[in-house]
Design a protein around this motif. Sequence first.
Motif, PDB file in Angstrom:
ATOM      1  N   ARG A   1      48.651 -18.985  38.388  1.00 24.00           N
ATOM      2  CA  ARG A   1      48.841 -18.992  36.926  1.00 24.00           C
ATOM      3  C   ARG A   1      50.066 -18.179  36.556  1.00 24.00           C
ATOM      4  N   ILE A   2      51.221 -18.752  36.809  1.00 15.32           N
ATOM      5  CA  ILE A   2      52.461 -18.005  36.568  1.00 15.32           C
ATOM      6  C   ILE A   2      53.385 -18.701  35.570  1.00 15.32           C
ATOM      7  N   ASN A   3      52.873 -19.711  34.906  1.00 13.22           N
ATOM      8  CA  ASN A   3      53.707 -20.395  33.900  1.00 13.22           C
ATOM      9  C   ASN A   3      52.951 -20.528  32.595  1.00 13.22           C
TER      10      ASN A   3
ATOM     11  N   GLN B   1      61.326 -22.232  37.136  1.00 13.69           N
ATOM     12  CA  GLN B   1      60.175 -22.961  37.685  1.00 13.69           C
ATOM     13  C   GLN B   1      59.018 -22.022  38.031  1.00 13.69           C
ATOM     14  N   THR B   2      59.326 -20.762  38.321  1.00 13.91           N
ATOM     15  CA  THR B   2      58.274 -19.799  38.668  1.00 13.91           C
ATOM     16  C   THR B   2      58.187 -18.708  37.597  1.00 13.91           C
TER      17      THR B   2
ATOM     18  N   SER C   1      66.174 -28.691  30.192  1.00 12.47           N
ATOM     19  CA  SER C   1      66.210 -27.668  31.231  1.00 12.47           C
ATOM     20  C   SER C   1      66.728 -28.275  32.531  1.00 12.47           C
ATOM     21  N   GLY C   2      67.156 -27.398  33.404  1.00 12.16           N
ATOM     22  CA  GLY C   2      67.735 -27.849  34.660  1.00 12.16           C
ATOM     23  C   GLY C   2      66.723 -28.545  35.549  1.00 12.16           C
ATOM     24  N   VAL C   3      67.232 -29.259  36.501  1.00  8.84           N
ATOM     25  CA  VAL C   3      66.350 -29.999  37.405  1.00  8.84           C
ATOM     26  C   VAL C   3      66.254 -29.239  38.717  1.00  8.84           C
ATOM     27  N   ASN C   4      65.092 -28.685  38.959  1.00  5.39           N
ATOM     28  CA  ASN C   4      64.878 -27.961  40.209  1.00  5.39           C
ATOM     29  C   ASN C   4      64.061 -28.812  41.152  1.00  5.39           C
ATOM     30  N   LYS C   5      64.225 -28.575  42.446  1.00  7.87           N
ATOM     31  CA  LYS C   5      63.334 -29.188  43.420  1.00  7.87           C
ATOM     32  C   LYS C   5      61.970 -28.515  43.252  1.00  7.87           C
ATOM     33  N   LYS C   6      60.922 -29.293  43.173  1.00  6.64           N
ATOM     34  CA  LYS C   6      59.591 -28.731  42.956  1.00  6.64           C
ATOM     35  C   LYS C   6      59.195 -27.853  44.143  1.00  6.64           C
ATOM     36  N   VAL C   7      58.725 -26.649  43.833  1.00  5.24           N
ATOM     37  CA  VAL C   7      58.345 -25.752  44.927  1.00  5.24           C
ATOM     38  C   VAL C   7      56.846 -25.446  44.865  1.00  5.24           C
ATOM     39  N   HIS C   8      56.306 -25.019  45.991  1.00  9.66           N
ATOM     40  CA  HIS C   8      54.896 -24.632  46.068  1.00  9.66           C
ATOM     41  C   HIS C   8      54.820 -23.216  46.607  1.00  9.66           C
ATOM     42  N   LEU C   9      54.051 -22.368  45.912  1.00  7.33           N
ATOM     43  CA  LEU C   9      53.967 -20.969  46.344  1.00  7.33           C
ATOM     44  C   LEU C   9      53.191 -20.875  47.654  1.00  7.33           C
ATOM     45  N   ARG C  10      53.601 -19.928  48.465  1.00  5.77           N
ATOM     46  CA  ARG C  10      52.906 -19.663  49.724  1.00  5.77           C
ATOM     47  C   ARG C  10      51.744 -18.707  49.445  1.00  5.77           C
ATOM     48  N   GLU C  11      50.583 -18.982  50.023  1.00  7.76           N
ATOM     49  CA  GLU C  11      49.438 -18.096  49.810  1.00  7.76           C
ATOM     50  C   GLU C  11      49.665 -16.769  50.539  1.00  7.76           C
ATOM     51  N   TYR C  12      49.036 -15.717  50.019  1.00  8.75           N
ATOM     52  CA  TYR C  12      49.081 -14.428  50.717  1.00  8.75           C
ATOM     53  C   TYR C  12      48.300 -14.532  52.022  1.00  8.75           C
ATOM     54  N   ALA C  13      48.895 -14.105  53.113  1.00  6.04           N
ATOM     55  CA  ALA C  13      48.180 -14.160  54.394  1.00  6.04           C
ATOM     56  C   ALA C  13      47.808 -12.751  54.847  1.00  6.04           C
ATOM     57  N   PHE C  14      48.260 -11.743  54.109  1.00  4.36           N
ATOM     58  CA  PHE C  14      47.987 -10.376  54.542  1.00  4.36           C
ATOM     59  C   PHE C  14      47.619  -9.523  53.340  1.00  4.36           C
TER      60      PHE C  14
END
Lengths: 144, 315
Positions: free
Chosen positions: B226-228, B304-305, A19-32
């Motif tokens: 829990r999305i993967n 990734q997501t 699979s492709g190489v993606n930059k690792k990302v982190h989801l943003r929490e819901y603030a609203f």
Amino acid sequence: MKNAILYLSLILVFCSCASGVNKKVHLREYAFNDSGLKVITARLNDRSGTMSTLYGNSAAFDWSMGKNTSRIGGEVYKLVTYKQQDHAFWYGSRINGKVIQVETLQLKQQAGRIVPVYTIEYPGPADTLASINYMMNATAAYFP
Amino acid sequence: MTKLFKRKMMIVVVLAVIAITTVTIISINTTVIANSPVTGEIQLPADVKQVLMQSCYDCHSNETKLHWYNKLPIAASLARRDITKARKHFNFSEWNKLSPNEQNGLLWEMYNMVNAGEMPLPSYTALHPGAKVSPTGLSILRNYLNTIKVDPAFNADKEKQADSQYLKWVNRYAPPDSLPVSANGIKHMPEYRNWQVMSTTSRLDNGTMRVMYANPVAYNAIKTGRINPWPNGSVIVKLVWEKLVTASGDIRPGKFLNVQYMVRDSEKFKDTKGWGYAKFETPALKPDNESPSKCASCHQAANQTGYVFDLSTKD
């Protein structure tokens, strides 16, 4: 024999699917959390690099759809403004980033008059009058 | 060396010669795929075209150049499968068969698939390392895309169209008698209005703005990370409008274009990585039954997501 090994190696390479190489990302929490309010419309401001979502209760909604000819006490609007940021997975798109302010406008009936009551969370460089004007006069976006 | 061993060796050598000869004859006589005439070549600046020719043309054009090993058994059928699929998705040699909107969308999709490492296929670059798009190549593509961004400006006609649509909506609004359903069984779900907004986007590539909603299952999956994979029952809805520049310079939703769905059912939609896709066009909500396979292909870039693009991320 060498040819056979080379050939088998090639077949293996063909069949492998790394699979492709993606930059690792982190989801943003819901603030609203909309707490039951519905989206009336949205707004982009590219000069300030922000994007906003306007929510309202049913009375606010009726006004934004032109159902009421005069203002009524009880209309509640919430304008949530985010920083725009580059989309992690789609070059060519901007997405909402950090929440920078949440402005609330409530129309209250007081002594026979409709009085707007404005509050703000995450105080930022808000132009209060412009925000009130926007919230009171925004027309609904088309939602099927 | 015993006589028996020598005889065994001789048999092995004879069998190997027979095998190599057979494979060679088959390879010489194998047509992996025919190259049809170039009827409508894509027109691009020379440096951009050079990047695409080097990395994409073997599969996405009628100018496929094959090597001897592509003609070997098994390898030939794999190459045929990949090239047929690639040309069907888009073909630089028959580019004029596509509408301007499709052409524009594909150019941005190409960049994003390359940037995500999904294209060229890793199985292809393993044998053709020169086809990998270098950082310089990516930069050439990106600089070109920056020249074709859609810059919204005040447009009186667009405003009229949006106003007319709005007035019809507010004056004649009535709940629909029946809800439209796409060919893969996904039904429009007006209850999305009660779901939480997942994100909002501003598209520079096609001049649209979007609001995405997540149903309670999807919302909870995002909150808990829990999305993967995403849990079955997750639904994501996307509303798409044309951007409309107002007198103040702000941008608001203009003409409503379509509503799109992603519905998670790992069994029913296993051919598209567990997601069912649907798109309903215009206020008439006409199902676009051609979109599901295109959607699934493009959403690879968000592997990734869990194949969902529009999630806000932190640095």
